[in-house]
Design a protein around this motif. Sequence first.
Motif, PDB file in Angstrom:
ATOM      1  N   GLY A 135      11.013  -3.208  33.693  1.00  0.00           N
ATOM      2  CA  GLY A 135      12.192  -2.380  33.879  1.00  0.00           C
ATOM      3  C   GLY A 135      13.458  -2.950  33.271  1.00  0.00           C
ATOM      4  O   GLY A 135      14.229  -2.228  32.634  1.00  0.00           O
ATOM      5  N   HIS A 136      13.673  -4.261  33.443  1.00  0.00           N
ATOM      6  CA  HIS A 136      14.896  -4.869  32.913  1.00  0.00           C
ATOM      7  C   HIS A 136      14.938  -4.828  31.387  1.00  0.00           C
ATOM      8  O   HIS A 136      15.989  -4.594  30.791  1.00  0.00           O
ATOM      9  CB  HIS A 136      15.043  -6.313  33.422  1.00  0.00           C
ATOM     10  CG  HIS A 136      13.947  -7.226  32.998  1.00  0.00           C
ATOM     11  ND1 HIS A 136      12.646  -7.098  33.432  1.00  0.00           N
ATOM     12  CD2 HIS A 136      13.958  -8.286  32.146  1.00  0.00           C
ATOM     13  CE1 HIS A 136      11.907  -8.034  32.881  1.00  0.00           C
ATOM     14  NE2 HIS A 136      12.672  -8.759  32.094  1.00  0.00           N
ATOM     15  N   ILE A 137      13.782  -5.020  30.731  1.00  0.00           N
ATOM     16  CA  ILE A 137      13.736  -4.965  29.264  1.00  0.00           C
ATOM     17  C   ILE A 137      13.937  -3.524  28.789  1.00  0.00           C
ATOM     18  O   ILE A 137      14.721  -3.264  27.870  1.00  0.00           O
ATOM     19  CB  ILE A 137      12.405  -5.519  28.715  1.00  0.00           C
ATOM     20  CG1 ILE A 137      12.219  -6.983  29.139  1.00  0.00           C
ATOM     21  CG2 ILE A 137      12.371  -5.403  27.187  1.00  0.00           C
ATOM     22  CD1 ILE A 137      10.885  -7.578  28.737  1.00  0.00           C
ATOM     23  N   HIS A 139      15.379  -1.051  30.365  1.00  0.00           N
ATOM     24  CA  HIS A 139      16.761  -0.649  30.643  1.00  0.00           C
ATOM     25  C   HIS A 139      17.689  -1.171  29.546  1.00  0.00           C
ATOM     26  O   HIS A 139      18.584  -0.459  29.061  1.00  0.00           O
ATOM     27  CB  HIS A 139      17.201  -1.177  32.007  1.00  0.00           C
ATOM     28  CG  HIS A 139      18.534  -0.675  32.431  1.00  0.00           C
ATOM     29  ND1 HIS A 139      19.704  -1.353  32.139  1.00  0.00           N
ATOM     30  CD2 HIS A 139      18.901   0.440  33.109  1.00  0.00           C
ATOM     31  CE1 HIS A 139      20.731  -0.680  32.620  1.00  0.00           C
ATOM     32  NE2 HIS A 139      20.280   0.410  33.213  1.00  0.00           N
ATOM     33  N   GLY A 140      17.467  -2.406  29.129  1.00  0.00           N
ATOM     34  CA  GLY A 140      18.263  -2.995  28.049  1.00  0.00           C
ATOM     35  C   GLY A 140      18.071  -2.269  26.731  1.00  0.00           C
ATOM     36  O   GLY A 140      19.025  -2.060  25.976  1.00  0.00           O
TER      37      GLY A 140
END
Length: 198
Positions: A135-137, A139-140
């Motif tokens: 998710g963090h990647i 989202h980025g």
Amino acid sequence: MTQPQQPLTKYGRLQRELSLTTKEPYLLLSSKKPIHPRVGLSPPPGTFKINVDGAASHDSSPSSIGITIRDSSGHVFSAMSKVLPGCYQADTVEAIALEQGILALEMNITRAAFESDALTIMESLNAKKIGGPLGHILHGILGLLSSFPSWTLRHLKMEHNKVAHDLAQLVRTSRTTQVWKGVTSPVLQYLLHQKEPS
């Protein structure tokens, strides 16, 4: 006692034949001569096409990525074969490859078409489903894409992503990150002129 040499892979043979055995951690090659386009590879007018691929490691060696960027005439504007600083799972490497492909673009590019053979990653981004371990990647990546007035994400079969795939594999032999900008280097010319489905 001398260790027996392991048989060279396709990429190891290519690396040896083309004498890319630099000890530098980062190699930048450039030339004024253009790499000519191949039929069917040109993006729409005014658009840059970015193909990315990631290579996960199954033996604890570093993962790697391959990137090609073509201009609207189909000429290879830039390419990268990069060693990552660790060993990652396949989906993670594919997401990192896409992120790095976006970051490799010049800031004045306004229209970009991104292509990858990572179906799960491309579907998640197109549907804006950015939860889970990546998710963090993801989202980025969406945040980076928002800086382009026009962009597309497209999944394609591995055989249609061959140059990016081969670049990701090649660096696993050399263990040296290489970046090409408008070059006619033997490695890139060889990969670009391999038979690829249209």
